[in-house]
Write a protein that holds these residues in place. Structure first.
Motif, PDB file in Angstrom:
ATOM      1  N   ILE A   1      40.819  57.424  40.096  1.00 56.79           N
ATOM      2  CA  ILE A   1      41.096  56.078  39.595  1.00 56.79           C
ATOM      3  C   ILE A   1      41.949  55.357  40.626  1.00 56.79           C
ATOM      4  O   ILE A   1      42.976  55.871  41.059  1.00 56.79           O
ATOM      5  N   VAL A   2      41.503  54.158  41.006  1.00 59.14           N
ATOM      6  CA  VAL A   2      42.245  53.401  42.016  1.00 59.14           C
ATOM      7  C   VAL A   2      41.934  51.921  41.863  1.00 59.14           C
ATOM      8  O   VAL A   2      40.850  51.544  41.409  1.00 59.14           O
ATOM      9  N   SER A   3      42.885  51.082  42.227  1.00 63.76           N
ATOM     10  CA  SER A   3      42.671  49.641  42.271  1.00 63.76           C
ATOM     11  C   SER A   3      42.401  49.219  43.711  1.00 63.76           C
ATOM     12  O   SER A   3      43.190  49.526  44.601  1.00 63.76           O
ATOM     13  N   HIS A   4      41.307  48.530  43.913  1.00 56.70           N
ATOM     14  CA  HIS A   4      41.012  47.916  45.204  1.00 56.70           C
ATOM     15  C   HIS A   4      41.555  46.494  45.141  1.00 56.70           C
ATOM     16  O   HIS A   4      41.062  45.670  44.367  1.00 56.70           O
ATOM     17  N   VAL A   5      42.559  46.202  45.938  1.00 59.01           N
ATOM     18  CA  VAL A   5      43.290  44.950  45.777  1.00 59.01           C
ATOM     19  C   VAL A   5      42.832  43.849  46.727  1.00 59.01           C
ATOM     20  O   VAL A   5      43.174  42.681  46.526  1.00 59.01           O
ATOM     21  N   GLU A   6      42.057  44.189  47.761  1.00 60.82           N
ATOM     22  CA  GLU A   6      41.616  43.162  48.691  1.00 60.82           C
ATOM     23  C   GLU A   6      40.544  42.301  48.025  1.00 60.82           C
ATOM     24  O   GLU A   6      39.620  42.822  47.404  1.00 60.82           O
ATOM     25  N   PRO A   7      40.612  40.985  48.166  1.00 60.36           N
ATOM     26  CA  PRO A   7      39.648  40.123  47.485  1.00 60.36           C
ATOM     27  C   PRO A   7      38.282  40.064  48.149  1.00 60.36           C
ATOM     28  O   PRO A   7      37.301  39.693  47.517  1.00 60.36           O
ATOM     29  N   LEU A   8      38.177  40.425  49.429  1.00 54.97           N
ATOM     30  CA  LEU A   8      36.925  40.267  50.168  1.00 54.97           C
ATOM     31  C   LEU A   8      36.470  41.606  50.746  1.00 54.97           C
ATOM     32  O   LEU A   8      36.271  41.740  51.949  1.00 54.97           O
ATOM     33  N   ASP A   9      36.306  42.584  49.881  1.00 56.38           N
ATOM     34  CA  ASP A   9      35.976  43.934  50.366  1.00 56.38           C
ATOM     35  C   ASP A   9      34.647  44.456  49.845  1.00 56.38           C
ATOM     36  O   ASP A   9      34.406  45.651  49.829  1.00 56.38           O
ATOM     37  N   PHE A  10      33.753  43.555  49.432  1.00 56.23           N
ATOM     38  CA  PHE A  10      32.454  43.994  48.916  1.00 56.23           C
ATOM     39  C   PHE A  10      31.632  44.690  50.001  1.00 56.23           C
ATOM     40  O   PHE A  10      30.778  45.529  49.720  1.00 56.23           O
ATOM     41  N   GLY A  11      31.878  44.348  51.251  1.00 48.72           N
ATOM     42  CA  GLY A  11      31.138  44.957  52.353  1.00 48.72           C
ATOM     43  C   GLY A  11      31.375  46.442  52.502  1.00 48.72           C
ATOM     44  O   GLY A  11      30.661  47.108  53.274  1.00 48.72           O
ATOM     45  N   ASN A  12      32.340  46.999  51.773  1.00 49.69           N
ATOM     46  CA  ASN A  12      32.573  48.440  51.858  1.00 49.69           C
ATOM     47  C   ASN A  12      31.370  49.261  51.389  1.00 49.69           C
ATOM     48  O   ASN A  12      31.228  50.424  51.754  1.00 49.69           O
ATOM     49  N   PHE A  13      30.494  48.651  50.579  1.00 48.73           N
ATOM     50  CA  PHE A  13      29.298  49.369  50.138  1.00 48.73           C
ATOM     51  C   PHE A  13      28.307  49.564  51.282  1.00 48.73           C
ATOM     52  O   PHE A  13      27.421  50.412  51.201  1.00 48.73           O
ATOM     53  N   ALA A  14      28.450  48.768  52.331  1.00 48.13           N
ATOM     54  CA  ALA A  14      27.610  48.929  53.517  1.00 48.13           C
ATOM     55  C   ALA A  14      28.337  49.684  54.623  1.00 48.13           C
ATOM     56  O   ALA A  14      27.791  49.861  55.716  1.00 48.13           O
TER      57      ALA A  14
ATOM     58  N   GLY B   1      61.813  30.828  44.560  1.00 52.41           N
ATOM     59  CA  GLY B   1      60.647  31.039  45.412  1.00 52.41           C
ATOM     60  C   GLY B   1      59.775  32.196  44.994  1.00 52.41           C
ATOM     61  O   GLY B   1      58.876  32.597  45.747  1.00 52.41           O
ATOM     62  N   VAL B   2      59.994  32.751  43.794  1.00 52.37           N
ATOM     63  CA  VAL B   2      59.192  33.887  43.318  1.00 52.37           C
ATOM     64  C   VAL B   2      57.815  33.382  42.916  1.00 52.37           C
ATOM     65  O   VAL B   2      57.692  32.434  42.126  1.00 52.37           O
ATOM     66  N   GLY B   3      56.777  33.998  43.441  1.00 53.26           N
ATOM     67  CA  GLY B   3      55.415  33.554  43.160  1.00 53.26           C
ATOM     68  C   GLY B   3      54.821  34.210  41.929  1.00 53.26           C
ATOM     69  O   GLY B   3      55.122  35.358  41.608  1.00 53.26           O
ATOM     70  N   ARG B   4      53.956  33.457  41.238  1.00 55.83           N
ATOM     71  CA  ARG B   4      53.262  33.989  40.067  1.00 55.83           C
ATOM     72  C   ARG B   4      51.954  34.667  40.468  1.00 55.83           C
ATOM     73  O   ARG B   4      51.620  35.733  39.998  1.00 55.83           O
ATOM     74  N   ASP B   5      51.194  34.006  41.337  1.00 54.51           N
ATOM     75  CA  ASP B   5      49.877  34.504  41.740  1.00 54.51           C
ATOM     76  C   ASP B   5      49.880  34.800  43.231  1.00 54.51           C
ATOM     77  O   ASP B   5      50.597  34.166  44.007  1.00 54.51           O
ATOM     78  N   MET B   6      49.065  35.737  43.640  1.00 55.78           N
ATOM     79  CA  MET B   6      48.854  36.011  45.053  1.00 55.78           C
ATOM     80  C   MET B   6      47.518  36.722  45.189  1.00 55.78           C
ATOM     81  O   MET B   6      47.324  37.796  44.608  1.00 55.78           O
ATOM     82  N   PRO B   7      46.565  36.129  45.917  1.00 54.04           N
ATOM     83  CA  PRO B   7      45.245  36.750  46.027  1.00 54.04           C
ATOM     84  C   PRO B   7      45.243  38.033  46.852  1.00 54.04           C
ATOM     85  O   PRO B   7      44.285  38.801  46.800  1.00 54.04           O
ATOM     86  N   ILE B   8      46.303  38.264  47.630  1.00 54.33           N
ATOM     87  CA  ILE B   8      46.436  39.504  48.388  1.00 54.33           C
ATOM     88  C   ILE B   8      47.792  40.117  48.047  1.00 54.33           C
ATOM     89  O   ILE B   8      48.669  39.449  47.512  1.00 54.33           O
ATOM     90  N   PHE B   9      47.961  41.410  48.370  1.00 52.41           N
ATOM     91  CA  PHE B   9      49.236  42.075  48.135  1.00 52.41           C
ATOM     92  C   PHE B   9      50.155  41.790  49.323  1.00 52.41           C
ATOM     93  O   PHE B   9      50.030  42.392  50.381  1.00 52.41           O
ATOM     94  N   ALA B  10      51.072  40.844  49.119  1.00 49.25           N
ATOM     95  CA  ALA B  10      52.037  40.502  50.152  1.00 49.25           C
ATOM     96  C   ALA B  10      53.316  40.048  49.475  1.00 49.25           C
ATOM     97  O   ALA B  10      53.276  39.468  48.383  1.00 49.25           O
ATOM     98  N   ASN B  11      54.438  40.311  50.105  1.00 47.83           N
ATOM     99  CA  ASN B  11      55.741  39.864  49.618  1.00 47.83           C
ATOM    100  C   ASN B  11      56.365  39.004  50.701  1.00 47.83           C
ATOM    101  O   ASN B  11      57.011  39.506  51.613  1.00 47.83           O
ATOM    102  N   ASP B  12      56.132  37.702  50.616  1.00 48.05           N
ATOM    103  CA  ASP B  12      56.597  36.780  51.647  1.00 48.05           C
ATOM    104  C   ASP B  12      58.087  36.512  51.450  1.00 48.05           C
ATOM    105  O   ASP B  12      58.484  35.671  50.644  1.00 48.05           O
ATOM    106  N   LEU B  13      58.911  37.226  52.197  1.00 45.18           N
ATOM    107  CA  LEU B  13      60.358  37.120  52.036  1.00 45.18           C
ATOM    108  C   LEU B  13      60.900  35.803  52.513  1.00 45.18           C
ATOM    109  O   LEU B  13      61.982  35.372  52.073  1.00 45.18           O
TER     110      LEU B  13
END
Length: 497
Positions: A403-416, A480-492
């Protein structure tokens, strides 16, 4: 179903950190921060490792990219001040910021961009987004502050992809040691790393915008147990905890004026991955049976405390070209048993279920194992540390289920991607993906993405579980705390007291 665990008492390090925090406060801690993460990264070079925790530490903080991904998914300039593209959308000219240097004093210029991108797309590259850079057919430094990149295939996601952690611009002399001592152009430098405990980042005064960086020092602690996460927050040991597993304590935290609680969206996909080359998982009927044995809504409730949306493929609502495929291989235990029988499987069937050290996996493992048992599958749960998961599952493919979460939003190409950890090999998908990559028309591209979603859903490459909803908890005074982020990043750089 798993029993709810009582909150653990505050660990010994928590008491020590409380005392340290009190001392820091007395000395004016408003320019420092304690940030917590669930997982410790195995290294600090996102161009050579797959763990998303690497980018959570270094992206936009220590290492920078040409573009920057905003919380709403739009693109902002970073190391590139501006860019232009030819009418065919294949040739990009990036105009770079002048006067930028790396932490070691070396200049940032077009030659370093050329080096970084050619390295990322090289035959021996370890970059998990290698395909993005292998699509570059020519890259030239036309002057010290201009780099021109020509793509083989049109890529409408190019600006987004080069703003991810895998697109960081590295200093050539530092690449051999970036995993332990990353050298970048960012506003922070690595001050120390106490393995198993915390990473400390210190503001770099040589940064081009150092005066605008409010936090002088940031300590990043690693707490993977859900109960310990809650305990650390309630004890005041943590100032900010993005993507924290506190759903069961949410009412308590929301009622506490010391905290601000934000619930945000994500493009992550939590899945029950299967090793498609191992018997009997090489039979699509067995994979479909596993998918049909799982009640996805119950998994969301049991592993994510209701904070998630069931999915039917490796794609989430809101993404371009999304198709709702939750009806494919939907929960149907009777049909699951029939498929196992058709495949000639003698039950009970024993399969390994390797679980990384994140609450959603450990809790989800118990829920899913109970469901699989009802159709004659014995999922033998094995808790592994993250480094073990990366080695045994991701690299060696020594597993049946995980069981794992794939967090990148543009990683569909991994099937190829040949040799990827789920061992899916499909000439049909590869041809479809090549067609998608060569298609410039966005409407047609989205239609083809729908076909790709249907194919991996029909093939039951994995049991698609849910799109998680993430919770962030911060102390009330933190700005400056963000609610949403399409990628896993912590912009300090966005944070201040």
């Amino acid at each position: 179903m798993m029993q709810r665990r009582p909150f653990l008492s505050l660990p010994a390090w928590g008491l020590a950190s409380s005392l340290a925090g009190a001392t820091a406060h007395a000395q004016g801690r408003k320019d420092s921060l304690v940030l917590a993460m669930t997982l410790e990264p195995p290294g600090l070079d996102p161009t050579a490792g797959a763990a998303s925790a690497i980018g959570e530490v270094v992206l936009y903080n220590v290492l920078e990219t040409l573009t920057k991904i905003r919380p709403d998914g739009s693109i902002a300039p970073l190391l590139a001040e501006r860019w232009t593209v030819t009418p065919d959308n294949k040739t990009w000219a990036f105009h770079l910021r002048p006067g930028v240097t790396f932490h070691n004093g070396e200049p940032f210029n077009a030659q370093t961009v050329k080096y970084a991108f050619e390295r990322a797309g090289a035959a021996d590259s370890l970059n998990k987004d290698k395909a993005v850079y292998a699509n570059i057919v020519n890259i030239s430094a036309t002057d010290p502050l201009t780099v021109v990149i020509t793509l083989k295939n049109v890529n409408p996601d190019f600006l987004f992809q080069i703003g991810q952690a895998t697109g960081v611009i590295v200093e050539p002399r530092s690449v051999a040691t970036n995993a332990t001592n990353p050298v970048g152009t960012g506003p922070y430098r690595l001050e120390s790393w106490a393995k198993g405990a915390q990473i400390t980042l210190a503001r770099w005064d040589g940064h081009r915008d150092a005066k605008a960086i409010a936090l002088r020092r940031v300590s990043i602690r690693f707490i993977n147990d859900a109960a310990a996460q809650v305990a650390a927050l309630l004890a005041g040991d943590v100032d900010l905890f993005p993507r924290v597993a506190v759903a069961r304590a949410l009412p308590q935290l929301r009622a506490d004026k010391r905290f601000q609680v934000l619930v945000g969206g994500t493009r992550a996909k939590t899945i029950l991955a299967m090793n498609n080359r191992r018997k009997p998982l090489d039979d699509v009927r067995v994979r479909r049976a596993i998918a049909m044995a799982i009640d996805r809504k119950a998994v969301v409730d049991g592993s994510a405390d209701g904070f998630g949306t069931p999915i039917g493929s490796f794609y989430v609502p809101g993404a371009p070209g999304f198709v709702d495929l939750t009806a494919v291989n939907a929960f149907n235990p009777d049909r699951a048993r029939a498929l196992l029988k058709e495949a000639g499987v003698t039950t009970p069937l024993e399969l390994s279920l390797k679980l990384p050290p994140v609450p959603y996996a450990r809790q989800g493992g118990e829920v899913i194992a109970a469901m699989l048992a009802k159709v004659g599958i014995v999922a033998k749960q094995e808790n592994v540390e993250w480094a073990q998961w990366l080695d045994a599952v991701y690299k060696q493919k020594a597993y049946d289920l995980t069981i794992v979460s794939h967090v990148e939003p543009l990683d569909f190409g991994n099937f190829a991607r040949p040799g990827y950890y789920w061992n899916y090999e499909s000439a049909k998908f590869n041809a479809l993906w090549a067609q998608i990559q060569a298609t410039a028309d966005l409407a047609q591209r989205n239609r083809l993405m729908g076909d790709a979603q249907r194919l991996v859903s029909d093939d039951a490459v994995a049991a698609w579980l849910y799109q998680p909803t993430f919770i962030t908890v911060a102390k009330t005074g933190l700005k400056g705390v963000g609610r949403d982020m399409p990628i896993f990043a912590n912009d300090l750089s966005a944070l201040s007291w």
